[in-house]
Enzyme design. Structure first.
Site, PDB file in Angstrom:
ATOM      1  N   GLY A 197      40.621  41.085 -32.093  1.00 60.25           N
ATOM      2  CA  GLY A 197      40.495  41.839 -33.334  1.00 60.25           C
ATOM      3  C   GLY A 197      41.524  42.940 -33.410  1.00 60.25           C
ATOM      4  N   PRO A 199      43.266  46.620 -33.872  1.00 61.07           N
ATOM      5  CA  PRO A 199      42.877  47.886 -33.258  1.00 61.07           C
ATOM      6  C   PRO A 199      41.885  48.633 -34.144  1.00 61.07           C
ATOM      7  CG  PRO A 199      45.259  47.657 -33.267  1.00 61.07           C
ATOM      8  CD  PRO A 199      44.717  46.512 -34.060  1.00 61.07           C
ATOM      9  N   GLY A 202      36.370  47.995 -33.433  1.00 61.87           N
ATOM     10  CA  GLY A 202      35.109  48.228 -32.735  1.00 61.87           C
ATOM     11  C   GLY A 202      34.872  47.330 -31.528  1.00 61.87           C
ATOM     12  N   LYS A 203      35.953  46.846 -30.913  1.00 60.65           N
ATOM     13  CA  LYS A 203      35.790  45.963 -29.752  1.00 60.65           C
ATOM     14  C   LYS A 203      35.199  46.719 -28.568  1.00 60.65           C
ATOM     15  CE  LYS A 203      40.168  44.835 -29.933  1.00 60.65           C
ATOM     16  NZ  LYS A 203      40.533  45.527 -31.177  1.00 60.65           N
ATOM     17  N   THR A 204      35.763  47.894 -28.311  1.00 59.30           N
ATOM     18  CA  THR A 204      35.245  48.706 -27.209  1.00 59.30           C
ATOM     19  C   THR A 204      33.795  49.079 -27.469  1.00 59.30           C
ATOM     20  OG1 THR A 204      37.458  49.627 -27.109  1.00 59.30           O
ATOM     21  CG2 THR A 204      35.775  50.692 -25.783  1.00 59.30           C
ATOM     22  N   GLU A 420      58.125  59.022 -60.172  1.00 58.83           N
ATOM     23  CA  GLU A 420      56.738  58.535 -60.122  1.00 58.83           C
ATOM     24  C   GLU A 420      56.289  58.018 -61.484  1.00 58.83           C
ATOM     25  OE1 GLU A 420      55.551  58.031 -57.349  1.00 58.83           O
ATOM     26  OE2 GLU A 420      56.867  59.307 -56.161  1.00 58.83           O
ATOM     27  N   HIS A 423      57.509  54.517 -61.856  1.00 57.28           N
ATOM     28  CA  HIS A 423      56.649  53.548 -61.167  1.00 57.28           C
ATOM     29  C   HIS A 423      55.422  53.229 -62.014  1.00 57.28           C
ATOM     30  CE1 HIS A 423      58.555  53.286 -57.284  1.00 57.28           C
ATOM     31  NE2 HIS A 423      58.335  54.542 -56.928  1.00 57.28           N
TER      32      HIS A 423
END
Ligand code: ADP
Ligand code: ZN
Length: 630
Positions: A197, A199, A202-204, A420, A423
């Site tokens: 997944g 960075p 929420g793997k840790t 701006e 744009h």
């Protein structure tokens, strides 16, 4: 703050002691008179010597010189069997052999520098090796133990979303809770689980929650700590990690960023990295060596599954792979809810709206968002976190904090306003473009101004027309400057880079050019250090390259021409937008709609906020966040 390193303190104490002793001995030496042995004998015979200390290296003592002044002396001994007799005969009151005055001082004096040098080298090397905490525990893993503290226990309740991943991990929890029972039932448990997944997804956290749910110790380490300067250190740390695990079984070992060690072997320039390879081999050996019966489970995390060595993924190693996806709308709302539990939310806060405004945010970003909003509320001494705080926090995370202190000349401000406005005008005029959410000439982070476009919903496909329109919008800024001032500035650098990137991808990746055709001309893997495919040849010939360049240029030019036409045809609206921008600094998409209809904006309220129609404001916040133009 960084913790003081005990070795560092020790180093300074040593240095201090040695310098002190050196100064001391230099002082003593300064008072001593060096005598020839013959002179020494003469002074004895003249009965001027009062005290003598004899050692094998030196003779020291006290004497009165010819002027009668009492002085210390030092001389080099000679093989003189008469010395004692002469001293006895000539009134030397005290004489003795040198007694050892401690071993530490001479040792330090003689060896101090060498010890100091060694210490210094160790210290330096440790610094280079990545700043481990203890110079002497090179071979030990830095794996941190977590989960003993019941109060801080992380459980699945703290992890929002990721339901599939949680389900996959449920079995592991059951096993860790009671390994013996599981064995009896004959269940086969994977030794290693790989979490994939981006960075911050929420793997840790998930791994920690597994340990928390099962109530077992959690050892967390990172792949990067196994890749040290010295060959063998990484391997020994891997061994140490598994030893630790075995001792505290049942437990969970976690290795973050496993790709740091687990990269495809035999790759990279020069045939690979010896140390990394050794570490990886050790990891494989350990994984093969331990049995799940021991109750140790290894979870590793990576965001680069593609670079992993296939050996790691073989059965008996990381044979289960679990994807931890970036959160979708519903998950984002849940994550926000989890993190908002710790703060006081105002009544006006609607987390669903915030979730809709934050596509692409991962768990870590959302946690950060809530935290930022709480900080903003605290800064204004509010009792609770308001929706406005949340909105400001989103802007902050997207573009860095508002830099009010940046001073700008009127002329510069005008150029930025036109840029701006250009744009947003082009964006408003193109039907397929994402709606303009906000235009601002308040500098944020590195951007001097910005135009925020928000797509109506999460998008997975982009059409050729949409790409083309995006290019026109990107050029809208520079074109407006060009048309109004007949002069261009450096302000469009980022736009040009983005436009070139989009056009290049249209031609080489998405097959959106008729001349080149639907061929992918992208090199499969361009990062040399990732190994693999280093020698893959350019897939296209020089002639194709020319056509590609030509096509990119064509796309860019026609997108720019379109922007020029749109701006030139609507100069009066452009001017109007700029006037309002200079006056108010921020405009919403609705404001621009009103301006384009030829109507006037409602006046500014006392505190500087623009009075907005509540109904339209609600609708506006429902739009999601996508393109941020500088
Ligand atoms: P990763 O290991 O994937 O890089 P982490 O687990 O370190 O990400 O996540 C960082 C932080 O982001 C966590 O400590 C947590 O506060 C927050 N976070 C990430 N994902 C979630 C989630 N699904 N639910 C709640 N918080 C999350
Ligand atoms: Zn721009």
């Amino acid at each position: 703050m960084k913790k003081k390193n005990p070795w560092f303190v020790f180093f300074w104490i040593m240095l201090f002691i040695i310098v002190f002793m050196l100064i001391n001995s230099a002082k003593q030496r300064g008072q001593e008179v060096d005598l020839e042995y013959s002179q020494f004998k003469q002074y004895i015979k003249a009965k001027s010597v009062s005290k003598v200390i004899v050692s094998s290296d030196f003779i020291k003592g006290q004497f009165r010189d010819t002027d009668g002044v009492l002085k210390k002396f030092k001389t080099i001994p000679m093989d003189d069997s008469n010395l004692i007799k002469d001293m006895e005969d000539n009134n030397v009151l005290e004489f003795s052999s040198a007694q050892r005055n401690g071993w530490l001082a001479p040792l330090l004096l003689n060896w101090g520098f060498i010890i100091l040098l060694i210490l210094f080298c160790l210290w330096m090397m440790r610094g280079m090796a990545g700043g481990s905490k203890q110079a002497m525990s090179f071979g030990k893993t830095k794996a941190k133990l977590a989960g003993k503290n019941a109060a801080k226990k992380v459980t699945f309740k703290d992890v929002a979303g990721c339901n599939e991943a949680k389900e996959e991990l449920q079995e592991i929890i059951e096993f860790l809770k009671d390994p013996a029972k599981f064995q009896k039932l004959g269940g086969k448990i994977p030794k290693g689980i790989l979490l994939f997944g981006a960075p911050g997804t929420g793997k840790t956290l998930l791994a920690k929650a597994v340990a928390g749910e099962a109530g077992v110790p959690f050892f967390s380490s990172s792949g990067s700590e196994f890749v040290e300067m010295f060959v063998g250190v990484g391997a020994s740390r891997v061994r140490d990690l598994f030893d630790k695990g075995r001792k505290s079984a049942p437990c969970l070992l976690f290795i973050d960023e496993i790709d740091a060690v687990g990269r495809h072997r035999f790759a990279g320039i020069g045939g690979g990295h010896d140390e990394r390879e050794q570490t990886l081999n050790q990891l494989l050996v350990e994984m093969d060596g331990f049995d799940t019966k021991e109750g140790v489970i290894l979870i590793a995390a990576t965001n680069r599954p593609d670079v992993l060595d296939p050996a790691l993924l073989r059965p008996g190693r990381f044979d289960r792979q679990v994807v931890v996806p970036s959160p979708y709308l519903k998950d984002r709302e849940e994550i926000l809810t989890v993190h908002s539990r710790k703060i006081t939310l105002g009544d006006d806060v609607n987390l669903n709206v915030i979730a809709k405004r934050t596509p692409g945010f991962v768990g870590a970003d959302l946690a950060n968002l809530v935290n930022e909003a709480a900080l903003l509320a605290a800064r204004h001494s509010q009792k609770s976190v308001s929706m406005k705080n949340m909105e400001e926090a989103i802007d902050r995370i997207l573009a860095g904090p508002q830099t009010k202190s940046r001073l700008m000349s009127e002329k510069e401000k005008k150029v930025i306003a036109y840029h701006e406005a250009g744009h947003s005008l082009v964006a408003k005029l193109l039907p397929s473009a994402d709606p303009v959410h906000k235009v601002s000439i308040v500098p944020r982070g590195p951007a001097l101004g910005y135009t925020l476009q928000l797509p109506e919903e999460d998008k997975y496909l982009t059409s050729k027309t949409e790409f083309f329109d995006r290019l026109s919008i990107l050029f809208g800024g520079r074109v407006a400057e060009e048309v109004i001032f007949s002069e261009i500035t450096t302000g469009a650098q980022n736009d040009i880079a983005k436009a070139t990137d989009i056009a290049t991808r249209m031609v080489t990746e998405f097959g959106m050019s008729d001349k080149v055709g639907p061929i992918s001309l992208q090199k499969p893997n361009q990062e040399v250090f990732l190994g693999r495919d280093i020698s893959s040849p350019d897939r296209h010939s020089g002639k194709t390259s020319e056509i590609v360049d030509e096509e990119i240029k064509n796309i860019i030019n026609s997108a720019k021409d379109k922007a020029v036409a749109l701006i030139k045809g609507n100069i009066s609206i452009l001017n109007k937008i700029v006037d309002y921008l200079l006056e108010r600094e921020n405009l919403t998409g609705q404001d621009i709609d009103i301006i384009m209809k030829g109507e006037e904006l409602s006046p500014i309220l006392q505190d500087g906020n623009v009075e907005t129609n509540v109904e339209t404001d609600k609708k506006e916040t429902l739009k999601n966040l996508d393109v941020l133009l500088g």
